[in-house]
Design an enzyme around this catalytic site. Structure first.
Site, PDB file in Angstrom:
ATOM      1  N   ASP A   1     -16.022  29.939   9.628  1.00 42.25           N
ATOM      2  CA  ASP A   1     -14.909  28.934   9.576  1.00 42.25           C
ATOM      3  C   ASP A   1     -13.718  29.668   8.982  1.00 42.25           C
ATOM      4  O   ASP A   1     -12.221  29.396   9.112  1.00 42.25           O
ATOM      5  CB  ASP A   1     -15.082  27.435   9.410  1.00 42.25           C
ATOM      6  CG  ASP A   1     -16.387  26.968  10.091  1.00 42.25           C
ATOM      7  OD1 ASP A   1     -16.565  27.410  10.765  1.00 42.25           O
ATOM      8  OD2 ASP A   1     -16.393  26.351   9.212  1.00 42.25           O
TER       9      ASP A   1
ATOM     10  N   LYS B   1     -12.013  33.078  12.741  1.00 41.77           N
ATOM     11  CA  LYS B   1     -12.313  34.961  13.467  1.00 41.77           C
ATOM     12  C   LYS B   1     -11.837  35.340  15.517  1.00 41.77           C
ATOM     13  O   LYS B   1     -10.955  36.128  15.227  1.00 41.77           O
ATOM     14  CB  LYS B   1     -14.460  34.763  13.682  1.00 41.77           C
ATOM     15  CG  LYS B   1     -14.275  35.418  12.423  1.00 41.77           C
ATOM     16  CD  LYS B   1     -16.369  35.511  12.948  1.00 41.77           C
ATOM     17  CE  LYS B   1     -16.933  34.137  11.356  1.00 41.77           C
ATOM     18  NZ  LYS B   1     -16.803  33.097  11.363  1.00 41.77           N
TER      19      LYS B   1
ATOM     20  N   GLY C   1     -18.851  28.901  15.905  1.00 39.88           N
ATOM     21  CA  GLY C   1     -17.786  27.797  16.789  1.00 39.88           C
ATOM     22  C   GLY C   1     -16.515  28.466  16.118  1.00 39.88           C
ATOM     23  O   GLY C   1     -15.625  29.386  15.453  1.00 39.88           O
ATOM     24  N   HIS C   2     -16.433  29.236  17.658  1.00 37.02           N
ATOM     25  CA  HIS C   2     -14.992  30.475  17.310  1.00 37.02           C
ATOM     26  C   HIS C   2     -14.172  29.129  18.545  1.00 37.02           C
ATOM     27  O   HIS C   2     -15.049  28.503  19.459  1.00 37.02           O
ATOM     28  CB  HIS C   2     -15.078  31.769  18.686  1.00 37.02           C
ATOM     29  CG  HIS C   2     -16.090  32.380  17.405  1.00 37.02           C
ATOM     30  ND1 HIS C   2     -15.645  32.659  16.670  1.00 37.02           N
ATOM     31  CD2 HIS C   2     -17.644  32.818  17.944  1.00 37.02           C
ATOM     32  CE1 HIS C   2     -16.597  33.093  15.852  1.00 37.02           C
ATOM     33  NE2 HIS C   2     -17.602  33.820  17.365  1.00 37.02           N
TER      34      HIS C   2
ATOM     35  N   GLN D   1     -21.125  31.936  11.369  1.00 39.88           N
ATOM     36  CA  GLN D   1     -20.564  32.127  10.459  1.00 39.88           C
ATOM     37  C   GLN D   1     -20.568  32.748   9.038  1.00 39.88           C
ATOM     38  O   GLN D   1     -19.026  33.245   9.929  1.00 39.88           O
ATOM     39  CB  GLN D   1     -22.153  32.075   9.726  1.00 39.88           C
ATOM     40  CG  GLN D   1     -23.202  30.498  10.340  1.00 39.88           C
ATOM     41  CD  GLN D   1     -23.396  31.419  11.875  1.00 39.88           C
ATOM     42  OE1 GLN D   1     -24.948  31.893  11.836  1.00 39.88           O
ATOM     43  NE2 GLN D   1     -23.204  30.295  13.231  1.00 39.88           N
TER      44      GLN D   1
HETATM   45  P1  IMP Z   1     -27.874  26.303  10.535  1.00 36.61           P
HETATM   46  O1  IMP Z   1     -26.694  27.963  10.805  1.00 36.61           O
HETATM   47  O2  IMP Z   1     -27.584  25.238  11.568  1.00 36.61           O
HETATM   48  O3  IMP Z   1     -29.471  26.208  10.172  1.00 36.61           O
HETATM   49  O4  IMP Z   1     -27.303  25.629   8.930  1.00 36.61           O
HETATM   50  C1  IMP Z   1     -26.741  26.232   7.637  1.00 36.61           C
HETATM   51  C2  IMP Z   1     -25.943  25.775   7.517  1.00 36.61           C
HETATM   52  O5  IMP Z   1     -25.465  26.550   7.560  1.00 36.61           O
HETATM   53  C3  IMP Z   1     -25.156  24.529   7.086  1.00 36.61           C
HETATM   54  O6  IMP Z   1     -24.560  24.570   5.448  1.00 36.61           O
HETATM   55  C4  IMP Z   1     -24.590  24.885   7.572  1.00 36.61           C
HETATM   56  O7  IMP Z   1     -23.538  23.714   8.423  1.00 36.61           O
HETATM   57  C5  IMP Z   1     -23.678  26.226   8.252  1.00 36.61           C
HETATM   58  N1  IMP Z   1     -23.016  26.841   9.132  1.00 36.61           N
HETATM   59  C6  IMP Z   1     -23.766  27.213  10.228  1.00 36.61           C
HETATM   60  N2  IMP Z   1     -22.919  27.585  11.321  1.00 36.61           N
HETATM   61  C7  IMP Z   1     -21.560  27.435  11.068  1.00 36.61           C
HETATM   62  C8  IMP Z   1     -20.743  28.017  11.053  1.00 36.61           C
HETATM   63  O8  IMP Z   1     -20.346  28.595  12.447  1.00 36.61           O
HETATM   64  N3  IMP Z   1     -18.956  27.673  10.651  1.00 36.61           N
HETATM   65  C9  IMP Z   1     -19.661  26.894   9.311  1.00 36.61           C
HETATM   66  N4  IMP Z   1     -21.150  26.909   8.494  1.00 36.61           N
HETATM   67  C10 IMP Z   1     -22.069  26.952   9.774  1.00 36.61           C
END
Ligand code: IMP
Length: 428
Positions: free
Chosen positions: A13, A16, A40-41, A223
């Site tokens: 977040d 990007k 999420g972009h 991420q």
């Molecule tokens: P997962 O990717 O759904 O398995 O979640 C694992 C961890 O990564 C959790 O703490 C989520 O909140 C975090 N996470 C996954 N995708 C994002 C992202 O795009 N931005 C920020 N945190 C993320």
């Protein structure tokens, strides 16, 4: 400058979408190499705002070919619904390429993700519930379903059955859930097959050829570095490799082909989900960062945890990614503070520590050591060049650059597309 990686230097977040915007029409291919619809972009084009979860941001640039690489996990229902949502708004999505080797997220993966989190109770990871972890687990366990399996019905049936054999035991006996019928899953997957077929391609071959021809290829990480399954704050991480090496494995491109690795760095820090976060604020400053910065997840709608800038993390991101540049985002959010604390090192068990500790226990005990930098009150959203910034904002950027170990080549000073100061071109 044909191949660049753009990735999050913190916990995701970082903004990007803004960096991709800056590169705009100059990019020929935008490639996602890991993650899935947990990302999420937000991309703003003209007066239109688009929230993308699975599709590469290049889908919005007419001259650009968007690519979903082999390292991505793809929920076919989400893919088709994102595509039709864009089509309804007049966006041409026909150039999309999808690796036949990418793994599919099926309904049983999302079910397992959710029940596992519930079962973990207060030890939960705080996942996005999109089935990401269980899909990567199946990939590593060699019981995953790939895009190409959609085009061989008998193979698909055998693979889904094999995957469900074990999972149904767990679902029924451990989680007290009804077993999932493999026939239903196969039927659902086959229903997507024809619609997805036009996009399926040998993306590795196409991307390597494109780089050899001097095309500009941008690898877009989802991420962030600290959510990397190898280099992040394990186990509070996602299940893939957002770090630079992930671009090579997740797209099938060798490291010698990558010229530049750009880390997106927010001028403060945020995190979604559980896990350690040394500079997290629980006071009115944290609330102010959340409100002014609009720190709410694009994918989950959850409030993000907020804290001051952490230079130890930025240095670590430089190291594990081999960063060549930073793009500093959201500097404008810090306008109005008289003094801005920046974490320069940690105190762990009474000792000053300059580098991110590899030990999870140490990191959980890390207390930030702050240096106070003077703030500014002038509106910086109209700044076009570095020298337009107030002296204290310039000094803040310079201090961050020095502490973080790579040049800051661009600065975001507002949410709009053009509210960016470009210092060094990423394409030179
Ligand atoms: P997962 O990717 O759904 O398995 O979640 C694992 C961890 O990564 C959790 O703490 C989520 O909140 C975090 N996470 C996954 N995708 C994002 C992202 O795009 N931005 C920020 N945190 C993320």
């Amino acid at each position: 400058m044909p191949a660049l990686v753009l990735l999050g230097a913190q916990w995701g977040d970082e903004g990007k979408g803004k960096a991709t915007d800056l590169l705009g029409g100059s990019v020929d291919y935008v490639v996602r190499y890991q993650g899935g619809n947990n990302a999420g972009h937000t991309v703003v084009v003209g007066d239109q705002k688009y929230a993308l979860h699975l599709l590469p941001s290049g889908i919005l640039s007419p001259g650009c070919t968007p690519v979903i690489g082999n390292g991505v996990v793809v929920d076919p229902a989400v893919l088709l619904s994102e595509l039709s949502g864009l089509n309804d708004r007049g966006v041409d999505t026909s150039k999309l390429l999808l690796s036949g080797n990418a793994h599919l997220i099926t309904p049983y993966h999302t079910t397992v993700d959710k029940v596992t989190e519930r079962f973990l109770g207060k030890r939960k990871i705080g996942t996005t519930g999109r089935g990401i972890g269980p899909t990567y687990a199946d990939k590593i366990n060699r019981v995953g379903i790939r895009v190409q399996d959609l085009y061989d019905e008998s193979i698909l049936e055998q693979k889904v059955e094999a995957a469900l054999d074990f999972k149904n035991q767990i679902l029924a006996k451990l989680y007290n859930r009804r077993a999932i019928e493999s026939g239903k899953i196969v039927e659902e997957l086959l229903a997507y097959a024809e619609q997805i077929k036009p996009y399926v391609a040998d993306t590795t071959l196409i991307l390597n050829n494109a780089i050899d021809e001097g095309k500009v290829v941008l690898f877009e990480g989802g991420q962030g570095t600290l959510l990397d399954v190898d280099h992040g704050t394990y186990p509070f991480v996602t299940s893939s490799n957002p770090t630079a090496g992930g671009a090579c494995t997740g797209a099938g491109v060798g490291p010698t082909k990558i010229n530049r690795v750009i880390g997106i760095l927010k001028a403060y820090t945020t995190r979604v989900g559980a896990g350690p976060f040394p500079t997290e604020l629980f006071d009115k400053d944290g609330e102010a960062l959340r409100t002014i910065g609009g720190e709410r997840g694009v994918t989950t709608g959850r409030d993000r945890r907020c804290g001051w800038f952490d230079a130890v993390i930025a240095r670590y991101a430089t190291r594990v990614n081999g960063l060549t540049d930073f793009f500093l985002t959201k500097l404008d959010v810090l306008t109005g503070w008289e003094q801005i604390p920046v974490c320069v090192a940690y105190e762990i068990d009474g000792k000053r520590v300059e580098e991110l500790p590899y030990s999870q226990s140490d990191f959980h005990h890390a207390k930030p050591i702050y240096e106070m930098l003077p703030g500014w009150s002038e509106d910086i959203t109209k700044a076009k060049t570095f020298s337009d910034l107030p002296k204290n904002a310039q000094a803040y950027v310079k201090a961050l650059e020095e502490m973080s170990g790579a040049p800051i080549s661009a600065i975001g000073v507002g949410p709009g597309r053009t509210e960016t100061i470009e210092i060094n071109s990423f394409l030179s």
